[in-house]
Motif scaffolding. Structure first.
Motif, PDB file in Angstrom:
ATOM      1  N   GLU A  14     108.798 -16.056  63.005  1.00 43.40           N
ATOM      2  CA  GLU A  14     108.222 -17.279  62.256  1.00 43.40           C
ATOM      3  C   GLU A  14     106.523 -17.134  62.588  1.00 43.40           C
ATOM      4  OE1 GLU A  14     109.055 -20.254  60.962  1.00 43.40           O
ATOM      5  OE2 GLU A  14     111.072 -20.105  60.944  1.00 43.40           O
ATOM      6  N   THR A  15     106.113 -16.540  63.867  1.00 43.84           N
ATOM      7  CA  THR A  15     104.875 -16.302  64.208  1.00 43.84           C
ATOM      8  C   THR A  15     103.982 -15.438  62.997  1.00 43.84           C
ATOM      9  OG1 THR A  15     105.011 -16.824  66.277  1.00 43.84           O
ATOM     10  CG2 THR A  15     103.169 -15.895  65.813  1.00 43.84           C
ATOM     11  N   ALA A  18     103.493 -17.129  59.945  1.00 41.42           N
ATOM     12  CA  ALA A  18     102.513 -18.140  59.980  1.00 41.42           C
ATOM     13  C   ALA A  18     101.286 -17.492  59.802  1.00 41.42           C
ATOM     14  CB  ALA A  18     102.736 -18.727  61.361  1.00 41.42           C
ATOM     15  N   SER A  22      98.240 -18.003  57.025  1.00 41.51           N
ATOM     16  CA  SER A  22      96.862 -18.370  57.453  1.00 41.51           C
ATOM     17  C   SER A  22      95.805 -17.701  56.781  1.00 41.51           C
ATOM     18  CB  SER A  22      96.876 -18.344  58.927  1.00 41.51           C
ATOM     19  OG  SER A  22      96.637 -16.937  59.467  1.00 41.51           O
ATOM     20  N   THR A 151     102.937 -26.247  74.398  1.00 42.60           N
ATOM     21  CA  THR A 151     103.382 -27.247  73.873  1.00 42.60           C
ATOM     22  C   THR A 151     104.757 -27.507  74.538  1.00 42.60           C
ATOM     23  OG1 THR A 151     104.121 -27.876  71.565  1.00 42.60           O
ATOM     24  CG2 THR A 151     104.539 -25.880  71.979  1.00 42.60           C
ATOM     25  N   ALA A 171     108.029 -23.547  66.985  1.00 41.63           N
ATOM     26  CA  ALA A 171     106.722 -24.211  67.811  1.00 41.63           C
ATOM     27  C   ALA A 171     105.602 -23.260  68.154  1.00 41.63           C
ATOM     28  CB  ALA A 171     107.327 -24.990  69.302  1.00 41.63           C
ATOM     29  N   LYS A 174     103.312 -22.234  65.273  1.00 46.39           N
ATOM     30  CA  LYS A 174     102.351 -23.431  65.117  1.00 46.39           C
ATOM     31  C   LYS A 174     101.189 -23.312  66.308  1.00 46.39           C
ATOM     32  CE  LYS A 174     101.610 -28.373  64.623  1.00 46.39           C
ATOM     33  NZ  LYS A 174     102.143 -29.765  64.813  1.00 46.39           N
ATOM     34  N   ILE A 177      98.657 -20.280  65.897  1.00 46.35           N
ATOM     35  CA  ILE A 177      97.635 -20.566  64.920  1.00 46.35           C
ATOM     36  C   ILE A 177      96.602 -21.423  65.662  1.00 46.35           C
ATOM     37  CG2 ILE A 177      96.955 -21.385  62.472  1.00 46.35           C
ATOM     38  CD1 ILE A 177      98.468 -18.966  62.648  1.00 46.35           C
ATOM     39  N   GLU A 178      96.919 -22.448  66.304  1.00 46.91           N
ATOM     40  CA  GLU A 178      95.927 -23.525  66.815  1.00 46.91           C
ATOM     41  C   GLU A 178      95.070 -22.693  68.001  1.00 46.91           C
ATOM     42  OE1 GLU A 178      98.141 -26.621  68.840  1.00 46.91           O
ATOM     43  OE2 GLU A 178      99.168 -27.117  66.854  1.00 46.91           O
TER      44      GLU A 178
END
Length: 312
Positions: A14-15, A18, A22, A151, A171, A174, A177-178
């Protein structure tokens, strides 16, 4: 940023995806070597490699990332940051110091809790009420670097290791990226971890799944959920392995010894534990499909008084 991504299993997928979506450039993906799998021992790609090939990203699979030849390759790629998600090898200091922004790790726990290889499953097994993801500025220690962002994810009553794994994977993507945005803008203040309040989350083994009926029902129910889907909790019935996928605690006692089947009906199979009763809800007998307990009992005669587990 120009990113080198280091990861191996499903949790890292998932990472990576992402990052691909991006504004960052994934210059290379580093993952563990292919491994033989199954009866035919065919070589299988790590999940991260499959994504990298699909996206036409260069892939490197060094047996040892600390080898000078691989360090030189990284220097030539010249990343701004190295992102590490469940990679599977210790990252040497020389590699940590190489990029402008160092190495950023995505870890599946609320550090400093549950440092180690299996933080997600141990949080379920230990009965934690919440888990989460921490991004960390890596250092030479094992999950000891400064924390960047966190998170929190609540652990549901029927949460399994597998369901929590999926939630934290999403999670973490996301949050990474933050984190990169915050690092680039200079808005994140790293925080020291301090001492962990939980044991090291050691790697899971198949042997861990064997049920000790002397333990209390609540602990066994958590073990069953935490080890679902792998390596799974199990006992033995009639000399065959019986995997237990789902169970429910019943707050009562009998005078039978732990492991004894104390009640059998068309839809229930209940076992005495060291404390309270464990009602088996979903099982899988060796060589058979996984099934609800009523379907299992229709095809398998289990009598009250049967003792589960290996005779020692």
């Amino acid at each position: 940023m120009r990113v080198v991504f280091m990861g191996t299993p499903d949790f890292a997928v998932e990472t990576l995806e992402a990052l691909v979506r991006s504004e960052h450039e994934v210059a290379a993906v580093v993952t563990q070597p292919d491994k033989p799998k199954g009866r035919g021992k065919a070589m299988q790609f790590p999940p991260v490699k499959e994504i990298a090939l699909r996206e036409e990203i260069p892939v490197y699979q060094p047996r040892r990332v600390r080898d000078p030849e691989f360090i030189q390759i990284l220097k030539e790629i010249s990343p701004d940051v190295i992102v590490v998600v469940a990679f599977g090898q210790i990252i040497p200091q020389e590699m940590i110091d190489l990029p402008k922004y160092g190495c950023v790790n995505v870890h599946g726990s609320l550090l400093p809790k549950y440092r180690g290889a299996a933080p997600i499953q141990w949080a379920v097994i230990d009965g934690e009420k919440e888990s989460g993801v921490t991004t960390m500025q890596m250092d030479a220690g094992l999950d000891t670097g400064d924390m960047l962002l966190k998170t929190v994810i609540p652990i549901e009553e029927n949460e399994t290791g597998g369901s929590l794994f999926d939630k934290l994977s999403m999670a973490g993507a996301k949050l990474l990226i933050e984190t990169l945005k915050g690092i680039e803008e200079g808005k994140i203040i790293p925080q020291k971890q301090g001492e962990s309040t939980t044991p090291y989350a050691k790697m899971l083994t198949k042997e861990m799944g064997e049920i000790d009926w002397n333990k209390d029902a609540e602990a066994l129910e958590r073990l069953i959920r935490g080890l679902n889907p792998w390596p799974s909790a199990y006992t033995h019935l009639g000399g065959k392995t019986l995997k237990i996928w789902k169970a429910k605690v019943e707050e009562r006692e009998t005078k039978e010894k732990p492991g004894t089947v104390v009640e059998v009906s068309k839809k229930e199979l209940k076992v005495q534990t060291g404390k309270q009763i464990l009602s088996l809800q979903e099982v899988q007998l060796e060589g058979k499909k996984r099934m609800e307990i009523d379907a299992f009992l229709r095809g398998n005669a289990v009598e009250e008084g049967t003792v589960l587990g290996l005779m020692r």
